[in-house]
Design a protein around this motif. Structure first.
Motif, PDB file in Angstrom:
ATOM      1  N   HIS A 413       0.835  -1.187   0.000  1.00 16.78           N
ATOM      2  CA  HIS A 413       0.000   0.000   0.000  1.00 16.78           C
ATOM      3  C   HIS A 413       0.879   1.249   0.000  1.00 16.78           C
ATOM      4  N   LYS A 414       0.355   2.268  -0.609  1.00 15.39           N
ATOM      5  CA  LYS A 414       1.042   3.554  -0.670  1.00 15.39           C
ATOM      6  C   LYS A 414       0.264   4.562   0.161  1.00 15.39           C
ATOM      7  N   SER A 415       0.940   5.156   1.107  1.00 19.50           N
ATOM      8  CA  SER A 415       0.281   6.085   2.014  1.00 19.50           C
ATOM      9  C   SER A 415       0.230   7.481   1.411  1.00 19.50           C
ATOM     10  N   GLY A 416      -0.894   8.157   1.630  1.00 24.45           N
ATOM     11  CA  GLY A 416      -1.012   9.534   1.188  1.00 24.45           C
ATOM     12  C   GLY A 416      -0.142  10.452   2.032  1.00 24.45           C
ATOM     13  N   PHE A 417      -0.040  11.712   1.605  1.00 29.36           N
ATOM     14  CA  PHE A 417       0.804  12.670   2.296  1.00 29.36           C
ATOM     15  C   PHE A 417       0.119  13.170   3.575  1.00 29.36           C
ATOM     16  N   ALA A 418      -1.156  13.490   3.490  1.00 27.57           N
ATOM     17  CA  ALA A 418      -1.939  13.964   4.638  1.00 27.57           C
ATOM     18  C   ALA A 418      -3.412  13.767   4.310  1.00 27.57           C
ATOM     19  N   THR A 419      -4.223  13.584   5.351  1.00 25.14           N
ATOM     20  CA  THR A 419      -5.643  13.312   5.154  1.00 25.14           C
ATOM     21  C   THR A 419      -6.475  14.050   6.191  1.00 25.14           C
ATOM     22  N   TRP A 420      -7.545  14.666   5.730  1.00 22.54           N
ATOM     23  CA  TRP A 420      -8.562  15.255   6.602  1.00 22.54           C
ATOM     24  C   TRP A 420      -9.914  14.654   6.236  1.00 22.54           C
ATOM     25  N   LYS A 421     -10.776  14.510   7.218  1.00 21.80           N
ATOM     26  CA  LYS A 421     -12.131  14.011   6.982  1.00 21.80           C
ATOM     27  C   LYS A 421     -13.150  14.994   7.556  1.00 21.80           C
ATOM     28  N   ILE A 422     -14.261  15.104   6.843  1.00 23.25           N
ATOM     29  CA  ILE A 422     -15.331  16.008   7.239  1.00 23.25           C
ATOM     30  C   ILE A 422     -16.619  15.197   7.343  1.00 23.25           C
ATOM     31  N   GLY A 423     -17.255  15.212   8.495  1.00 24.88           N
ATOM     32  CA  GLY A 423     -18.513  14.508   8.692  1.00 24.88           C
ATOM     33  C   GLY A 423     -19.695  15.422   8.454  1.00 24.88           C
ATOM     34  N   CYS A 424     -20.637  14.986   7.616  1.00 24.12           N
ATOM     35  CA  CYS A 424     -21.847  15.760   7.324  1.00 24.12           C
ATOM     36  C   CYS A 424     -23.066  14.918   7.696  1.00 24.12           C
ATOM     37  N   ASN A 425     -24.044  15.549   8.317  1.00 21.86           N
ATOM     38  CA  ASN A 425     -25.235  14.844   8.755  1.00 21.86           C
ATOM     39  C   ASN A 425     -26.484  15.476   8.162  1.00 21.86           C
ATOM     40  N   ILE A 426     -27.461  14.625   7.867  1.00 20.01           N
ATOM     41  CA  ILE A 426     -28.745  15.102   7.358  1.00 20.01           C
ATOM     42  C   ILE A 426     -29.441  15.894   8.453  1.00 20.01           C
ATOM     43  N   THR A 427     -29.916  17.084   8.124  1.00 22.26           N
ATOM     44  CA  THR A 427     -30.584  17.941   9.092  1.00 22.26           C
ATOM     45  C   THR A 427     -32.030  18.140   8.677  1.00 22.26           C
ATOM     46  N   VAL A 428     -32.894  18.075   9.650  1.00 27.43           N
ATOM     47  CA  VAL A 428     -34.320  18.314   9.433  1.00 27.43           C
ATOM     48  C   VAL A 428     -34.751  19.393  10.413  1.00 27.43           C
ATOM     49  N   ASN A 429     -35.010  20.586   9.913  1.00 29.15           N
ATOM     50  CA  ASN A 429     -35.457  21.670  10.764  1.00 29.15           C
ATOM     51  C   ASN A 429     -36.918  21.484  11.145  1.00 29.15           C
ATOM     52  N   ALA A 430     -37.287  22.117  12.248  1.00 27.58           N
ATOM     53  CA  ALA A 430     -38.662  21.995  12.714  1.00 27.58           C
ATOM     54  C   ALA A 430     -39.649  22.533  11.687  1.00 27.58           C
ATOM     55  N   ASN A 431     -39.227  23.512  10.907  1.00 26.57           N
ATOM     56  CA  ASN A 431     -40.123  24.128   9.924  1.00 26.57           C
ATOM     57  C   ASN A 431     -40.012  23.491   8.540  1.00 26.57           C
ATOM     58  N   THR A 432     -39.160  22.475   8.409  1.00 29.14           N
ATOM     59  CA  THR A 432     -38.987  21.832   7.109  1.00 29.14           C
ATOM     60  C   THR A 432     -40.192  20.965   6.783  1.00 29.14           C
ATOM     61  N   LYS A 433     -40.757  21.148   5.618  1.00 27.19           N
ATOM     62  CA  LYS A 433     -41.907  20.375   5.192  1.00 27.19           C
ATOM     63  C   LYS A 433     -41.451  19.185   4.350  1.00 27.19           C
ATOM     64  N   PRO A 434     -42.211  18.082   4.389  1.00 26.82           N
ATOM     65  CA  PRO A 434     -41.876  16.949   3.505  1.00 26.82           C
ATOM     66  C   PRO A 434     -42.010  17.353   2.041  1.00 26.82           C
ATOM     67  N   LYS A 435     -41.486  16.520   1.177  1.00 34.26           N
ATOM     68  CA  LYS A 435     -41.578  16.768  -0.259  1.00 34.26           C
ATOM     69  C   LYS A 435     -42.412  15.699  -0.966  1.00 34.26           C
ATOM     70  N   CYS A 436     -42.962  14.773  -0.179  1.00 31.62           N
ATOM     71  CA  CYS A 436     -43.819  13.727  -0.728  1.00 31.62           C
ATOM     72  C   CYS A 436     -44.888  13.391   0.306  1.00 31.62           C
ATOM     73  N   CYS A 437     -45.971  12.779  -0.143  1.00 35.56           N
ATOM     74  CA  CYS A 437     -47.053  12.432   0.775  1.00 35.56           C
ATOM     75  C   CYS A 437     -47.666  11.098   0.370  1.00 35.56           C
ATOM     76  N   VAL A 438     -48.491  10.530   1.267  1.00 36.56           N
ATOM     77  CA  VAL A 438     -49.058   9.199   1.081  1.00 36.56           C
ATOM     78  C   VAL A 438     -50.570   9.270   1.219  1.00 36.56           C
ATOM     79  N   THR A 439     -51.265   8.512   0.387  1.00 36.12           N
ATOM     80  CA  THR A 439     -52.709   8.319   0.527  1.00 36.12           C
ATOM     81  C   THR A 439     -52.969   6.868   0.883  1.00 36.12           C
TER      82      THR A 439
END
Length: 673
Positions: A413-439
């Motif tokens: 294996h060949k190692s990279g020079f340097a590595t950073w990671k960024i974690g992103c999470n799905i956010t749902v605000n209280a005022n966010t409305k759905p984009k689909c609905c069910v009957t």
């Protein structure tokens, strides 16, 4: 005193002095190594923080009569000096200002939150955080022979404050190290004419690292943090490094159980005037080098042809390339590139959960060192589809370099020079409305329970006849599901008249959802039952490679088969489904057969079969046969608040449905009905 007494006292003191005076052999050890150690230096053996005010504060215009609103300019330097035995990784300092300070310029540091300058520090609830832009990691004096350029970080700032005290030395309320593994003493109140304060932060003996940091004094470059977790992980790998530039590989990987991205847009903010010279596997939204031509970049790189530079924006926006560019030797030929920005969850296609691209980044002074690399900050990512989730990304974390397979094909294996990671999470605000609905509907009731009124939100400036945003949606005839909501009025009114239902005035507003899903109980027998699920696309966007998921709390163990979709039980009571190969395209709404016909939605449909052998006692009609959650392309849809009625019983959705049913049964038995 008599002469004889004085003589006696003098002789006694002389004899005592001779007896107590050490010999030469006592005062000078034969072995110099046995000499006593010098007294320890009373200075700081941890991390020393210093805050210096250069020249105090100077009153500036406009001059006002209210002293609390009078503006002053100030210059200050905060210093972080590592005097301990452990490398201080990704250092940041917290400064709690108290004079409504506005930071106008910064040198050798950035705001940790990635905000632009000028910055109003009153936006911070507790304290303003500053991080190093040149020396992000402070090494130890032992490992560097006390080289200040490697063990010290500075924050030079110029700003404006309001209502400075008469002494004109407006110090902040407190300063501290933003690292839980250190304890900093309280901020010492400076004197009236003091312009410099310092404190010593020492390791916290009660801190439990939980393997967060791997400490290695002899090789401080191995002091890496654990990789972050999240619904989406962005990896920033430096795979080649030079004094004035480096090659970065950026990888976006989807770890969300159901979330997906279509036509992703990735952006970040450079710290130190970096710019993108070239790219493969992706392309900037704006090809723009004007920021370099009229900035310090052109002044420094005088021999560089800026007509070929891709982007000089401080916050570029990056897009994926279409599939047609995959084999392009200049733009493509990067693993996991060129998918038109589509990143799918592992449950749908494990081979399409990553997206990658390379870019050549040029640096600017004073970062002209092969080991000095500042990763971008303020990462943001979003999808181009209205059904894609929203993400919030955390700051980059330095982790152990990524290991890549050796290009020679050898088992190494060949190692990279340097590595950073960024974690992103799905956010749902209280005022966010759905984009689909069910009957909901069933074979035992000829009415359809529609989507809720304004299930996906009602437009603020809606044209057309007045409607009520609070009146509950009305029952529909089954054929009404095939026409847009604006064309359902006559059918709804006729159905209400036929069923002797009240007709509100004004009528309820529509659901305003781009996608609606009908769940219909088709059959119910002693040994099994079936449902039909139909997807309707009411929008102007085609959904290629769509997927849906349903959560069946009571019927999950009895799932057998889907007949027109690919369906699979993926755990947690969730059944995942997608169109068959070649039929996984949910087209947008189109014109009817004639000009007078209503618009026709895109539609996909399948039948789902269940067995009762593994779910004994399940009551399909009272709620066991209906999903508790429905997702389309990762977005959770709005569900009706009731189930279709059967024999006059009105079922309530949610955990209370069984209790309500049991209560009614008990009442029937008590009353003898």
């Amino acid at each position: 005193m008599e002469a004889s007494s004085k003589l006696f006292l003098l002789l006694f003191l002389s004899t005592l002095a001779l007896l107590t005076t050490p010999s030469f052999s006592q005062t000078t050890p034969a072995d110099a190594s046995l000499a006593p150690a010098p007294a320890p230096d009373p200075g700081c053996n941890g991390v020393e923080l210093t805050y210096d005010l250069w020249g105090g504060a100077t009153k500036i215009r406009p001059f006002v009569t209210d002293p609390t609103q009078q503006a002053y300019t100030f210059q200050a330097r905060a210093t972080v000096l590592n005097s301990g035995t452990t490398t201080l990784k990704s250092w940041s300092i917290l400064i709690k200002f108290k004079y409504k300070e506005i930071i106008v310029t910064l040198k050798d540091a950035v705001l940790t939150n990635g905000a632009d300058l000028p910055y109003n520090t009153t936006l911070d609830a507790n304290a303003t955080s500053f991080s190093g832009s040149t020396n992000t990691d402070l090494l130890t004096p032992i490992a560097t022979a006390n080289d200040l350029s490697l063990i010290q970080g500075t924050v030079d700032m110029v700003g404006t404050l309001f209502g400075a005290p008469k002494t004109l030395n407006p110090f902040p309320e407190s300063i501290s190290l933003e690292d839980p593994s250190y304890i900093c003493p309280p901020f010492a109140k400076p004197g009236n004419y003091t312009f410099s304060v310092k404190m010593c932060c020492v390791p916290n003996p009660k801190f439990n690292p939980n393997n967060t940091v791997i400490s290695n004094i002899t090789d401080p470059k191995k002091d890496y943090k654990d990789p972050p977790t999240g619904d989406l992980i962005i990896t920033y790998d430096v795979i080649q490094a030079y004094p004035s530039s480096y090659l970065a590989l950026v990888t976006i990987e989807n770890f969300a159980r159901l979330g997906r991205l279509d036509n992703w847009h990735l952006s970040w903010t450079w710290k130190n005037n970096e710019f993108i010279n070239s790219m493969r596997g992706a392309y900037p939204l704006d090809v723009d080098a004007t920021g370099c031509i009229y900035g310090p970049q052109a002044a420094y790189y005088q021999n560089l042809d800026f007509s070929t530079v891709l982007n000089c924006q401080r916050s570029p926006v990056i897009l994926d390339l279409p599939l047609s560019h995959y084999n392009n030797t200049q733009l493509g030929k990067i693993d996991n590139c060129c998918r038109n920005g589509t990143i799918l969850p592992k449950a749908m296609d494990p081979a399409q959960t990553k997206s990658s691209f390379q870019m050549q980044v040029f640096k600017m002074p004073p970062d002209l060192n092969i080991t000095t690399i500042s990763p971008p900050t303020k990462f943001k990512i979003a999808g181009g589809s209205p059904l894609n989730p929203d993400y919030t990304c955390n700051p980059a974390v330095r982790v152990a370099p990524t290991e890549f397979p050796d290009p020679s094909g050898l088992e190494s294996h060949k190692s990279g020079f340097a590595t950073w990671k960024i974690g992103c999470n799905i956010t749902v605000n209280a005022n966010t409305k759905p984009k689909c609905c069910v009957t909901f509907s069933g074979f035992y009731n000829d009415s359809v329970l529609p989507c809720s009124t304004c299930a996906c939100g009602c437009p603020a400036n809606r044209a057309g006849p007045t409607c009520s945003t609070t009146t509950p949606a009305m029952l529909l005839p089954p054929e009404a599901l095939l026409v847009p909501f604006d064309n359902r009025t006559a059918k709804t009114q006729a159905w209400a008249s036929l069923k002797h239902l009240p007709l509100p005035n004004p009528m309820p507003c529509g659901d305003y959802c781009g996608v609606s899903i009908n769940w219909h109980i088709a059959t119910d027998y002693n040994k099994g039952w079936s449902a039909r699920i139909t997807l309707f696309n009411w929008g102007q966007v085609n959904f290629a490679d769509w997927f849906a998921a349903i959560v069946m709390d009571d019927a999950y163990d009895g799932y057998e088969k889907m007949y027109s979709f690919n369906g699979s039980a993926v755990g947690n009571n969730t059944i995942f489904m997608q169109g068959l190969e070649g039929l996984n395209y949910l087209v947008k709404m189109s014109n009817g057969s004639t000009s007078s016909d209503p618009m026709v939605p895109g539609k996909q449909q399948t039948v789902v079969s269940f067995t009762k052998k593994t779910t004994p006692g399940i009551n399909i009609i009272s709620g066991g046969g209906f999903p508790s959650k429905v997702y389309f392309n990762g977005d959770e849809c709005s569900l009706p608040t009731m189930f279709p009625q059967s024999a006059g019983f009105r079922n309530v959705v949610g955990p209370a449905r069984q209790a309500v049913f049991a209560l009614l049964v008990s009442l029937v038995m008590i009353l003898g009905l």
